[in-house]
Design an enzyme around this catalytic site. Structure first.
Site, mmCIF file in Angstrom:
data_model
loop_
_atom_site.group_PDB
_atom_site.id
_atom_site.type_symbol
_atom_site.label_atom_id
_atom_site.label_comp_id
_atom_site.label_asym_id
_atom_site.label_seq_id
_atom_site.Cartn_x
_atom_site.Cartn_y
_atom_site.Cartn_z
ATOM 1 N N ALA A 7 0.844 -1.191 0.000
ATOM 2 C CA ALA A 7 0.000 0.000 0.000
ATOM 3 C C ALA A 7 0.878 1.238 0.000
ATOM 4 O O ALA A 7 1.865 1.307 0.725
ATOM 5 C CB ALA A 7 -0.916 0.011 1.228
ATOM 6 N N CYS A 8 0.521 2.186 -0.839
ATOM 7 C CA CYS A 8 1.241 3.463 -0.859
ATOM 8 C C CYS A 8 0.218 4.581 -1.045
ATOM 9 O O CYS A 8 -0.973 4.324 -1.118
ATOM 10 C CB CYS A 8 2.315 3.482 -1.936
ATOM 11 S SG CYS A 8 1.692 3.555 -3.608
ATOM 12 N N SER A 9 0.698 5.775 -1.119
ATOM 13 C CA SER A 9 -0.201 6.931 -1.197
ATOM 14 C C SER A 9 -1.205 6.818 -2.335
ATOM 15 O O SER A 9 -2.395 7.002 -2.157
ATOM 16 C CB SER A 9 0.599 8.217 -1.347
ATOM 17 O OG SER A 9 1.420 8.390 -0.227
#
Length: 102
Positions: A7-9
């Protein structure tokens, strides 16, 4: 089959890391499914994953994701910033497998 969620921005910055992790898994002969999502999609996708790794730029969200990870019974951690910056698929894959207990 191990399922690794990143998960990232926005879900974009980890796409190259996913590719490098998949290449490393193939070299090791491992069956894995690795995918990256934006932070808002991560809670729902955790249900399909064996582990969640959070991009270092989102480490402040670890506590929030921890509650959901506990609910679905998966480990989670923040990706090492050096491994992330170097797009070190081997290091990140090994961390994911370690968290899963492989």
């Amino acid at each position: 089959m191990k399922r690794i969620l990143l998960a990232c921005s926005s879900g974009m910055s980890t796409s190259l890391l996913v590719k490098k992790m998949e290449e490393e898994a193939k070299e090791k002969g491992l069956e894995v499914e690795i995918w990256a999502v934006a932070q808002d999609k991560a809670p729902a996708d955790m249900e399909k994953a064996d582990v969640l790794l959070i991009g270092p730029q989102m480490r402040f969200m670890k506590k929030k994701f921890s509650k959901r990870a506990e609910e679905v019974g998966i480990p989670l951690d923040v990706i090492d910033p050096v491994a992330y910056g170097r797009v070190d698929g081997k290091a990140v894959l090994n961390k994911a497998l370690e968290l899963i207990g492989e």
